[in-house]
Design a protein around this motif. Structure first.
Motif, short mmCIF file in Angstrom:
data_model
loop_
_atom_site.label_atom_id
_atom_site.label_comp_id
_atom_site.label_asym_id
_atom_site.label_seq_id
_atom_site.Cartn_x
_atom_site.Cartn_y
_atom_site.Cartn_z
N ALA A 139 0.83 -1.21 0.00
CA ALA A 139 0.00 0.00 0.00
C ALA A 139 0.86 1.26 0.00
O ALA A 139 0.50 2.28 -0.61
N ALA A 140 2.01 1.22 0.68
CA ALA A 140 2.91 2.38 0.71
C ALA A 140 3.52 2.61 -0.67
O ALA A 140 3.71 3.77 -1.09
N GLU A 141 3.86 1.53 -1.37
CA GLU A 141 4.37 1.69 -2.73
C GLU A 141 3.36 2.44 -3.61
O GLU A 141 3.73 3.36 -4.35
N ALA A 142 2.09 2.02 -3.51
CA ALA A 142 1.05 2.64 -4.33
C ALA A 142 0.84 4.10 -3.93
O ALA A 142 0.65 4.97 -4.79
N MET A 143 0.87 4.40 -2.64
CA MET A 143 0.61 5.75 -2.17
C MET A 143 1.74 6.71 -2.56
O MET A 143 1.51 7.83 -2.99
N ILE A 144 2.99 6.23 -2.40
CA ILE A 144 4.13 7.09 -2.72
C ILE A 144 4.36 7.16 -4.23
O ILE A 144 4.85 8.16 -4.75
N GLY A 145 4.02 6.08 -4.92
CA GLY A 145 4.23 6.06 -6.37
C GLY A 145 5.61 5.58 -6.75
O GLY A 145 6.07 5.83 -7.87
N MET A 146 6.29 4.87 -5.85
CA MET A 146 7.61 4.29 -6.12
C MET A 146 7.61 2.84 -5.66
O MET A 146 6.87 2.45 -4.77
N SER A 147 8.50 2.05 -6.26
CA SER A 147 8.66 0.68 -5.83
C SER A 147 9.49 0.64 -4.54
O SER A 147 10.24 1.58 -4.25
N ARG A 148 9.34 -0.43 -3.78
CA ARG A 148 10.13 -0.53 -2.54
C ARG A 148 11.62 -0.57 -2.85
O ARG A 148 12.44 -0.14 -2.04
N ALA A 149 11.98 -1.09 -4.03
CA ALA A 149 13.40 -1.11 -4.41
C ALA A 149 13.95 0.31 -4.52
O ALA A 149 15.13 0.55 -4.25
N GLU A 150 13.10 1.27 -4.92
CA GLU A 150 13.53 2.66 -5.04
C GLU A 150 13.57 3.36 -3.67
O GLU A 150 14.25 4.37 -3.52
#
Length: 234
Positions: A139-150
């Motif tokens: 959900a954080a990936e979607a909210m921030i608009g970045m992948s967790r790798a980034e």
């Protein structure tokens, strides 16, 4: 135990682990003990083959560590060390409870990881020592608009504008003075991908400065749409 595979000493704990009868004592052969274990469901291998393996280990004159499974789910750790003049000292420990506790812990960690990954609320965690992100859920990936790798391994200053990074660090410093902050604080931040956003954040600490692991965990809700509707209604 000597290269002839006879025991020069067998203590009570060893007897207890393998349920040895009084007939097996100091001077008994390894073959007798393995045969007793096989007859009582405590040895699943081949007695002759295991004897050959023992002789080979003794000949190498090197320490070894192994684990074996007994009947009923029991697990025994075996540590062998060569002796001056020949033979080995073997230490047998029943580690059944340790392994059971380890499995329970692993299942619990997997359960919690699955929940964190699949809840609809954005969750991120940072190492409190260097403020680098160490956990980002879906959900954080979607909210921030970045992948967790980034995101993983970076600080707020490497991801957000200077103004937003300063705000995030200020909230982190505030959290240090308390165990948790579960009343949502609403802030406006510059999202590098999605622009200006209104977010409500709850925070808590896991561990502490004197612990090996000290984390800041944030649970984030994007309230931008609600803020826009509220502004339009006003």
């Amino acid at each position: 135990m000597t290269p002839r595979q006879r025991f020069s000493r067998v203590n009570d704990q060893y007897r207890k682990i393998y349920g040895l009868p009084p007939t097996i004592k100091t001077g008994s052969s390894l073959q007798e003990i393995l045969q007793h274990r096989a007859e009582n469901g405590l040895f699943a291998g081949n007695v002759a083959g295991d004897l050959v393996a023992v002789v080979a280990r003794i000949a190498k004159r090197q320490p070894s560590t192994d684990e074996i499974s007994l009947g009923g789910g029991r697990v025994v750790s075996i540590r062998e060390r060569p002796m001056d003049g020949g033979g080995v000292v073997a230490v047998h420990d029943d580690i059944t409870e340790q392994r059971r506790s380890q499995r329970i812990l692993e299942r619990t960690e997997q359960f919690l990881a699955t929940i964190i990954e699949n809840v609809p609320q954005a969750i991120v965690a940072k190492d409190a020592r260097n403020l680098r992100y160490v956990l980002v859920n879906r959900a954080a990936e979607a909210m921030i608009g970045m992948s967790r790798a980034e995101i993983m391994g970076k600080t707020a200053r490497e991801l957000f504008s200077a103004e937003t990074a300063e705000l995030i660090e200020r909230r982190d410093r505030q959290l240090l003075g308390q165990e948790h902050q579960l009343d949502a604080i609403v802030d406006t931040v510059d999202n590098p991908v999605r622009g200006r956003r209104t977010v409500a954040i709850r925070r808590l600490q896991v561990g502490g400065p004197d612990r090996e692991s000290h984390l800041f965990v944030s649970m984030i809700e994007d309230r931008t749409d609600q803020a826009i509707l509220a502004g339009a209604a006003a």
